[in-house]
Design a protein around this motif. Structure first.
Motif, PDB file in Angstrom:
ATOM      1  N   ASN A   1      -5.210   5.493 -10.555  1.00 24.85           N
ATOM      2  CA  ASN A   1      -4.563   4.173 -10.536  1.00 24.85           C
ATOM      3  C   ASN A   1      -4.329   3.609  -9.146  1.00 24.85           C
ATOM      4  N   SER A   2      -4.644   4.353  -8.106  1.00 24.02           N
ATOM      5  CA  SER A   2      -4.338   3.904  -6.744  1.00 24.02           C
ATOM      6  C   SER A   2      -5.558   4.053  -5.838  1.00 24.02           C
TER       7      SER A   2
ATOM      8  N   GLY B   1     -13.622  -0.214   3.988  1.00 23.47           N
ATOM      9  CA  GLY B   1     -13.816   1.045   3.288  1.00 23.47           C
ATOM     10  C   GLY B   1     -12.721   1.262   2.261  1.00 23.47           C
ATOM     11  N   ARG B   2     -13.030   2.055   1.250  1.00 26.94           N
ATOM     12  CA  ARG B   2     -12.032   2.358   0.228  1.00 26.94           C
ATOM     13  C   ARG B   2     -12.242   3.781  -0.265  1.00 26.94           C
ATOM     14  N   ILE B   3     -11.136   4.401  -0.702  1.00 26.80           N
ATOM     15  CA  ILE B   3     -11.213   5.723  -1.305  1.00 26.80           C
ATOM     16  C   ILE B   3     -10.088   5.842  -2.329  1.00 26.80           C
TER      17      ILE B   3
ATOM     18  N   ASN C   1      -4.091  -0.182 -15.304  1.00 28.93           N
ATOM     19  CA  ASN C   1      -4.960   0.251 -16.401  1.00 28.93           C
ATOM     20  C   ASN C   1      -6.067   1.182 -15.938  1.00 28.93           C
ATOM     21  N   GLY C   2      -5.949   1.650 -14.701  1.00 30.03           N
ATOM     22  CA  GLY C   2      -6.956   2.549 -14.154  1.00 30.03           C
ATOM     23  C   GLY C   2      -8.070   1.797 -13.446  1.00 30.03           C
ATOM     24  N   ASP C   3      -8.621   2.406 -12.398  1.00 24.08           N
ATOM     25  CA  ASP C   3      -9.745   1.786 -11.696  1.00 24.08           C
ATOM     26  C   ASP C   3     -11.052   2.432 -12.163  1.00 24.08           C
ATOM     27  N   SER C   4     -12.142   1.781 -11.853  1.00 27.46           N
ATOM     28  CA  SER C   4     -13.456   2.267 -12.286  1.00 27.46           C
ATOM     29  C   SER C   4     -14.229   2.938 -11.163  1.00 27.46           C
ATOM     30  N   TYR C   5     -13.545   3.237 -10.054  1.00 31.74           N
ATOM     31  CA  TYR C   5     -14.234   3.795  -8.901  1.00 31.74           C
ATOM     32  C   TYR C   5     -14.409   5.307  -9.033  1.00 31.74           C
ATOM     33  N   ASP C   6     -15.531   5.810  -8.534  1.00 31.17           N
ATOM     34  CA  ASP C   6     -15.733   7.253  -8.457  1.00 31.17           C
ATOM     35  C   ASP C   6     -14.884   7.814  -7.321  1.00 31.17           C
TER      36      ASP C   6
ATOM     37  N   ASN D   1      -4.965  -8.009  -5.037  1.00 32.59           N
ATOM     38  CA  ASN D   1      -3.967  -7.301  -5.850  1.00 32.59           C
ATOM     39  C   ASN D   1      -3.269  -6.171  -5.108  1.00 32.59           C
ATOM     40  N   THR D   2      -3.410  -6.140  -3.808  1.00 32.20           N
ATOM     41  CA  THR D   2      -2.835  -5.039  -3.044  1.00 32.20           C
ATOM     42  C   THR D   2      -1.303  -5.064  -3.052  1.00 32.20           C
ATOM     43  N   ASP D   3      -0.708  -3.910  -2.874  1.00 32.02           N
ATOM     44  CA  ASP D   3       0.745  -3.789  -2.772  1.00 32.02           C
ATOM     45  C   ASP D   3       1.180  -4.392  -1.434  1.00 32.02           C
TER      46      ASP D   3
END
Length: 230
Positions: free
Chosen positions: A41-42, A34-36, A15-20, A88-90
């Motif tokens: 959606n990914s 860390g995340r990017i 449903n889409g993420d809310s991250y910039d 929820n990771t793949d």
């Protein structure tokens, strides 16, 4: 090897993420995550943590479920959004790695070409991910190698033409000579950064901090570099 290991994964948000669209990093003690976002959606994420030979069974960490559950336990004090991202990771994307590097002294003294054979990229200067310069250094290798070969007239060799081993060997020697000090300093800075991340407070950490301050006064020196035109 560094006294650190890394867990990496991809998390999908149907449903889409809310991250910039920016790189975010969370740090507590000697654990870094860390995340990017890749798209709407990914999200790609990584976790860097101290390697404990007694507590870390690398064979067990080949199981994706073990990787996920163990990572969640290690990050139990991190924000809820981080824990949900890992939950929820793949599963197929999960990996565990004991971080490796080529010692700076090997870059200074090593032989990276022989006859008509040379190495470049990670085969020449594998380093930790702490500066994000491994791929960039490999691209620099490609530019310098191509330019060196062109300067010796090895760029206009037609199909079926003979190329002397001496000419190729000379080009490779020049390539290694030009790249040695750049990769040495880059690898040394990466090494010190990794050791700082994986070492608790004490004499060793103080030593690494002092070396870093003396040798790398410009924190952006590793990116303020021009390998020249192709």
């Amino acid at each position: 090897m560094f006294p650190l290991c890394a867990v990496r994964g991809l998390t999908n948000y149907p449903n889409g993420d809310s991250y910039d669209y920016e790189f975010a990093r969370f740090m507590k003690d000697n654990v870094i995550i860390g995340r990017i976002p890749i798209d709407d959606n990914s999200v790609y994420w990584f976790c860097s943590l101290p390697f404990n030979p007694k507590a870390t069974d690398e064979k067990g960490w080949k199981d994706p479920e073990v990787i996920r559950q163990s990572t969640l336990e290690l990050l139990s004090d991190f924000p809820q959004e981080v824990q949900e991202m890992i939950e929820n990771t793949d599963m197929e994307s999960l990996s565990f790695t004991h971080l490796r590097y080529r010692a700076p002294r090997d870059l200074l003294m090593g032989t990276f070409c022989k006859g008509a054979v040379t190495v470049a990229g990670d085969a020449m200067h594998v380093m930790g991910p702490f500066l994000g310069q491994g791929g960039s250094a490999a691209l620099e290798d490609a530019i310098v190698l191509a330019r060196t070969m062109a300067q010796l007239g090895l760029n206009n060799v037609g199909s079926g033409s003979k190329v002397t081993i001496h000419g190729v060997e000379k080009a490779f020697n020049q390539f290694v000579k030009q790249r040695r000090m750049r990769t040495l300093w880059l690898s040394l800075q990466t090494y010190l950064t990794g050791m700082l991340s994986g070492t608790s407070l004490g004499p060793k950490k103080i030593l690494y901090i002092l070396l870093f301050k003396v040798l790398f006064r410009n924190p952006n020196g590793h990116i303020d570099y021009d390998c020249g035109e192709l």
